[in-house]
Design a protein around this motif. Structure first.
Motif, PDB file in Angstrom:
ATOM      1  N   PHE A   4       3.625   5.516  -3.837  1.00  0.00           N
ATOM      2  CA  PHE A   4       2.657   4.855  -4.712  1.00  0.00           C
ATOM      3  C   PHE A   4       2.921   3.361  -4.715  1.00  0.00           C
ATOM      4  O   PHE A   4       4.010   2.904  -4.374  1.00  0.00           O
ATOM      5  CB  PHE A   4       2.764   5.406  -6.138  1.00  0.00           C
ATOM      6  CG  PHE A   4       2.408   6.865  -6.248  1.00  0.00           C
ATOM      7  CD1 PHE A   4       1.125   7.250  -6.579  1.00  0.00           C
ATOM      8  CD2 PHE A   4       3.368   7.845  -6.011  1.00  0.00           C
ATOM      9  CE1 PHE A   4       0.783   8.592  -6.670  1.00  0.00           C
ATOM     10  CE2 PHE A   4       3.045   9.191  -6.101  1.00  0.00           C
ATOM     11  CZ  PHE A   4       1.736   9.574  -6.435  1.00  0.00           C
ATOM     12  N   ASP A   5       1.920   2.612  -5.128  1.00  0.00           N
ATOM     13  CA  ASP A   5       2.127   1.173  -5.308  1.00  0.00           C
ATOM     14  C   ASP A   5       2.995   0.909  -6.537  1.00  0.00           C
ATOM     15  O   ASP A   5       3.969   0.156  -6.473  1.00  0.00           O
ATOM     16  CB  ASP A   5       0.784   0.453  -5.472  1.00  0.00           C
ATOM     17  CG  ASP A   5      -0.041   0.444  -4.195  1.00  0.00           C
ATOM     18  OD1 ASP A   5       0.553   0.332  -3.107  1.00  0.00           O
ATOM     19  OD2 ASP A   5      -1.271   0.548  -4.289  1.00  0.00           O
ATOM     20  N   VAL A   6       2.624   1.530  -7.662  1.00  0.00           N
ATOM     21  CA  VAL A   6       3.349   1.327  -8.916  1.00  0.00           C
ATOM     22  C   VAL A   6       3.576   2.677  -9.575  1.00  0.00           C
ATOM     23  O   VAL A   6       2.648   3.496  -9.665  1.00  0.00           O
ATOM     24  CB  VAL A   6       2.561   0.408  -9.888  1.00  0.00           C
ATOM     25  CG1 VAL A   6       3.312   0.259 -11.216  1.00  0.00           C
ATOM     26  CG2 VAL A   6       2.318  -0.961  -9.256  1.00  0.00           C
ATOM     27  N   ALA A   7       4.794   2.913 -10.028  1.00  0.00           N
ATOM     28  CA  ALA A   7       5.110   4.079 -10.850  1.00  0.00           C
ATOM     29  C   ALA A   7       5.392   3.595 -12.264  1.00  0.00           C
ATOM     30  O   ALA A   7       6.178   2.658 -12.459  1.00  0.00           O
ATOM     31  CB  ALA A   7       6.313   4.838 -10.300  1.00  0.00           C
ATOM     32  N   LEU A  22      -4.307  -1.294 -13.678  1.00  0.00           N
ATOM     33  CA  LEU A  22      -3.975  -1.210 -12.270  1.00  0.00           C
ATOM     34  C   LEU A  22      -5.020  -0.400 -11.511  1.00  0.00           C
ATOM     35  O   LEU A  22      -5.450  -0.766 -10.414  1.00  0.00           O
ATOM     36  CB  LEU A  22      -2.590  -0.593 -12.092  1.00  0.00           C
ATOM     37  CG  LEU A  22      -1.405  -1.446 -12.561  1.00  0.00           C
ATOM     38  CD1 LEU A  22      -0.121  -0.620 -12.543  1.00  0.00           C
ATOM     39  CD2 LEU A  22      -1.247  -2.692 -11.699  1.00  0.00           C
ATOM     40  N   GLY A  23      -5.437   0.718 -12.099  1.00  0.00           N
ATOM     41  CA  GLY A  23      -6.449   1.537 -11.460  1.00  0.00           C
ATOM     42  C   GLY A  23      -7.750   0.778 -11.268  1.00  0.00           C
ATOM     43  O   GLY A  23      -8.427   0.924 -10.234  1.00  0.00           O
ATOM     44  N   ALA A  24      -8.133  -0.042 -12.249  1.00  0.00           N
ATOM     45  CA  ALA A  24      -9.361  -0.826 -12.141  1.00  0.00           C
ATOM     46  C   ALA A  24      -9.293  -1.814 -10.983  1.00  0.00           C
ATOM     47  O   ALA A  24     -10.326  -2.224 -10.457  1.00  0.00           O
ATOM     48  CB  ALA A  24      -9.630  -1.563 -13.446  1.00  0.00           C
ATOM     49  N   CYS A  25      -8.099  -2.190 -10.569  1.00  0.00           N
ATOM     50  CA  CYS A  25      -7.904  -3.125  -9.459  1.00  0.00           C
ATOM     51  C   CYS A  25      -7.625  -2.405  -8.142  1.00  0.00           C
ATOM     52  O   CYS A  25      -7.258  -3.044  -7.147  1.00  0.00           O
ATOM     53  CB  CYS A  25      -6.761  -4.086  -9.781  1.00  0.00           C
ATOM     54  SG  CYS A  25      -7.086  -5.167 -11.179  1.00  0.00           S
ATOM     55  N   VAL A  27      -5.204  -0.199  -7.456  1.00  0.00           N
ATOM     56  CA  VAL A  27      -3.780  -0.031  -7.171  1.00  0.00           C
ATOM     57  C   VAL A  27      -3.414   1.445  -7.341  1.00  0.00           C
ATOM     58  O   VAL A  27      -3.658   2.029  -8.394  1.00  0.00           O
ATOM     59  CB  VAL A  27      -2.925  -0.908  -8.110  1.00  0.00           C
ATOM     60  CG1 VAL A  27      -1.438  -0.666  -7.875  1.00  0.00           C
ATOM     61  CG2 VAL A  27      -3.272  -2.385  -7.908  1.00  0.00           C
ATOM     62  N   LYS A  28      -2.814   2.041  -6.329  1.00  0.00           N
ATOM     63  CA  LYS A  28      -2.415   3.445  -6.374  1.00  0.00           C
ATOM     64  C   LYS A  28      -1.232   3.588  -7.333  1.00  0.00           C
ATOM     65  O   LYS A  28      -0.151   3.060  -7.088  1.00  0.00           O
ATOM     66  CB  LYS A  28      -2.033   3.941  -4.984  1.00  0.00           C
ATOM     67  CG  LYS A  28      -1.749   5.445  -4.926  1.00  0.00           C
ATOM     68  CD  LYS A  28      -1.390   5.890  -3.509  1.00  0.00           C
ATOM     69  CE  LYS A  28      -1.097   7.393  -3.471  1.00  0.00           C
ATOM     70  NZ  LYS A  28      -0.667   7.841  -2.113  1.00  0.00           N
ATOM     71  N   ILE A 318       0.039  -8.541  -5.512  1.00  0.00           N
ATOM     72  CA  ILE A 318       1.119  -8.297  -4.559  1.00  0.00           C
ATOM     73  C   ILE A 318       0.932  -6.958  -3.850  1.00  0.00           C
ATOM     74  O   ILE A 318       1.088  -6.857  -2.633  1.00  0.00           O
ATOM     75  CB  ILE A 318       2.472  -8.386  -5.278  1.00  0.00           C
ATOM     76  CG1 ILE A 318       2.709  -9.828  -5.742  1.00  0.00           C
ATOM     77  CG2 ILE A 318       3.609  -7.915  -4.384  1.00  0.00           C
ATOM     78  CD1 ILE A 318       3.814  -9.992  -6.745  1.00  0.00           C
ATOM     79  N   CYS A 319       0.584  -5.913  -4.615  1.00  0.00           N
ATOM     80  CA  CYS A 319       0.408  -4.592  -3.996  1.00  0.00           C
ATOM     81  C   CYS A 319      -0.757  -4.572  -3.021  1.00  0.00           C
ATOM     82  O   CYS A 319      -0.746  -3.797  -2.054  1.00  0.00           O
ATOM     83  CB  CYS A 319       0.207  -3.534  -5.073  1.00  0.00           C
ATOM     84  SG  CYS A 319       1.698  -3.181  -6.031  1.00  0.00           S
ATOM     85  N   LYS A 320      -1.771  -5.421  -3.244  1.00  0.00           N
ATOM     86  CA  LYS A 320      -2.899  -5.506  -2.314  1.00  0.00           C
ATOM     87  C   LYS A 320      -2.630  -6.461  -1.160  1.00  0.00           C
ATOM     88  O   LYS A 320      -3.502  -6.682  -0.320  1.00  0.00           O
ATOM     89  CB  LYS A 320      -4.158  -5.938  -3.062  1.00  0.00           C
ATOM     90  CG  LYS A 320      -4.548  -5.038  -4.233  1.00  0.00           C
ATOM     91  CD  LYS A 320      -4.831  -3.606  -3.834  1.00  0.00           C
ATOM     92  CE  LYS A 320      -6.184  -3.459  -3.180  1.00  0.00           C
ATOM     93  NZ  LYS A 320      -6.530  -2.016  -2.972  1.00  0.00           N
ATOM     94  N   GLY A 321      -1.431  -7.036  -1.118  1.00  0.00           N
ATOM     95  CA  GLY A 321      -1.063  -7.911  -0.012  1.00  0.00           C
ATOM     96  C   GLY A 321      -1.670  -9.295  -0.090  1.00  0.00           C
ATOM     97  O   GLY A 321      -1.673 -10.024   0.912  1.00  0.00           O
TER      98      GLY A 321
END
Length: 502
Positions: A4-7, A22-25, A27-28, A318-321
């Motif tokens: 996952f991206d974030v736990a 996070l989900g709205a953006c 992010v897994k 950051i998670c989306k690079g």
């Protein structure tokens, strides 16, 4: 092994709000919660306009508002009920485009947060799952947890882990952060009742009973629910004072046993603590995991919401690079530097207010404790800025900005969700070149002029969390602020017919 991206560890209001954001953006996100359901009895009872604005972003504000009770303010009285101080709260829509304060029943909020999570395909929620090992491996974090419904151990990895797991946080233990102590540790009995019939004489205000030998607080909550918080004396045993017969004795000045049902009684030790370290590598803390406050400001849940609002968009970039390498590390470091001073200021103010309630019993003592220019006693709301971080270093940076109404009545954040926004007087905005995805709100298409006047600037740049990067009075100053916008800023969601995040 799942990745996952974030736990997120913990599924209370802070964890659930973070998961929604996070989900709205896109992010897994994984949420791990040891309990099977949300707590069904009252806990937090107050949130403010800043929190309701965050609920707007995740799409629950309009449903939550009818479940709340508007808060007219706080009154300080002596043992005979004589008014020592009236602290009214603003009514009607304020600068955040919501009411200043709300009283609520926490189970109502948690149910709504969880029900709407079904609309977030990016978010996976696993309840009855207890995390017992966290291993930051440098490039990722491995978590081990037990599915307690089956007695099976699972391994997952995530780019980042956020501990929203409360005052006894496991994630904080792995960070090995000590707590800074601001000196308040007191036991209070918290009593929640449900009235059998309305009792108007109790009033809608919160009331602080300034009786030094037994300070108490009354809180009007939605519907027929009411709360009292009563000091427990040093010689009193917690288990004894929480017994129904003793509780009714303590409530006898306000209620009789046949007028209400006891919904919940509990003795809490209120603390004033802030974690020294909010981040270690890929591990973060939010909510009660990194700060605990006395209840006198009603800011406990509010502070946790502010944490996740500050953090979500940084993790998403950051998670989306969109932000990488050293820039990513620098961005993540701003979470603690920005949030910690703000949280600490609220806690210190709550400690001072608690000391005031505990010690003053006369109008003269209150005036001495809260002096003002006209010799009266006066309470004022605080709105501390966030600490140093992404701003330009001026005193106009790090300020929470209001939410302009667009010419068609729409709220700004609904038009530009999760995006950087330039807000400017119309003439200052002419000819500006903006990065892709950055919103523009001017005095011609909104009531932005009122909000800029409160900041004391002709223009500003807002981050996705609606704090300012600084203020500008000339086009050159505004262009310098725009240059501080992070490369490839977070894009609004597709619901607004603007580009999705790559």
């Amino acid at each position: 092994m799942e990745h996952f991206d974030v736990a997120i560890v913990g599924y209370g209001p802070a964890g659930a709000t973070l998961a929604h954001l996070l989900g709205a953006c896109g992010v897994k996100t994984l949420v791990l919660e040891r309990e099977s359901a949300h707590y069904h009895l009252p806990r937090a009872v107050h949130f403010d306009a800043e929190v309701m604005r965050a609920f707007q972003w995740i799409g629950i504000a309009d449903e939550m508002a009818p479940k709340t009770h508007r808060h007219p303010g706080m009154q300080f009285v002596d043992r005979d009920g004589k008014m020592l101080l009236d602290w009214p709260r603003p009514q009607g829509e304020g600068p955040q485009a919501w009411n200043a304060n709300y009283r609520f029943h926490q189970p109502d909020l948690e149910e709504l947060l969880r029900d709407r999570m079904a609309d977030r395909p990016e978010v996976t929620v696993r309840s009855r799952c207890e995390v017992f090992n966290i291993d930051d491996q440098g490039d990722k974090v491995e978590l081990r947890y037990e599915d307690m419904t089956k007695g099976k151990v699972h391994h997952v990895t995530a780019k980042y882990v956020v501990g929203c797991d409360g005052a006894r946080s496991l994630v904080r233990r792995y960070i090995e952060s000590d707590m800074e102590d601001y000196g308040f540790h007191e036991r209070w009995l918290v009593v929640d009742v449900i009235l059998n019939e309305d009792k108007p004489e109790l009033g809608d205000h919160s009331i602080q009973y300034c009786v030094p030998e037994r300070p108490a607080t009354y809180v009007r909550t939605p519907g027929m629910r009411r709360r009292w918080e009563i000091t427990v004396l040093p010689e009193e045993a917690s288990h004894e004072i929480a017994k129904p017969e003793r509780v009714w004795e303590l409530l006898s000045d306000w209620l009789k046993p046949d007028e209400a049902e006891l919904e919940r009684t509990a003795v809490y030790t209120f603390h004033s603590l802030v974690a020294k370290d909010w981040r270690e590598g890929r591990l973060f803390l939010a909510g009660d995991a990194c700060h605990q406050t006395p209840p006198f400001m009603g800011q406990g849940m509010c502070a946790g919401t502010r944490d996740v609002v500050n953090l979500y968009w940084k993790l998403a970039l950051i998670c989306k690079g969109l932000v990488t390498g050293a820039a990513a590390e620098k961005l993540l470091d701003t979470y603690e530097s920005e949030r910690k001073p703000n949280a600490a200021e609220y806690i210190k103010t709550a400690v001072r207010l608690g000391g005031l309630i505990n010690t003053v019993g006369t109008e003269e003592a209150l005036r001495a404790a809260l002096p003002s220019a006209d010799g009266s006693a006066r309470m004022e709301s605080i709105a501390p800025p966030i600490g140093p971080g992404l701003g330009d270093g001026s005193n106009k940076a790090g300020r929470l900005f209001g939410q302009p109404r667009m010419s068609d009545g729409a709220r700004m954040d609904d038009v530009f969700p999760h995006a950087f926004v330039v807000v400017a007087e119309a003439d200052l905005a002419e000819g500006l070149t903006l990065p892709d995805g950055v919103g523009l709100v001017t005095s011609d298409n909104s009531n932005a002029a009122d909000h800029l006047a409160r900041l004391g600037a002709r223009a500003t740049v807002l981050r996705p969390d609606r704090h300012t990067l600084g203020g500008a009075d000339t086009k050159a100053e505004l262009e310098a602020l725009i240059a501080r916008i992070l490369p490839n800023p977070l894009q609004p969601s597709s619901e607004t017919q603007q580009p999705e995040m790559a």
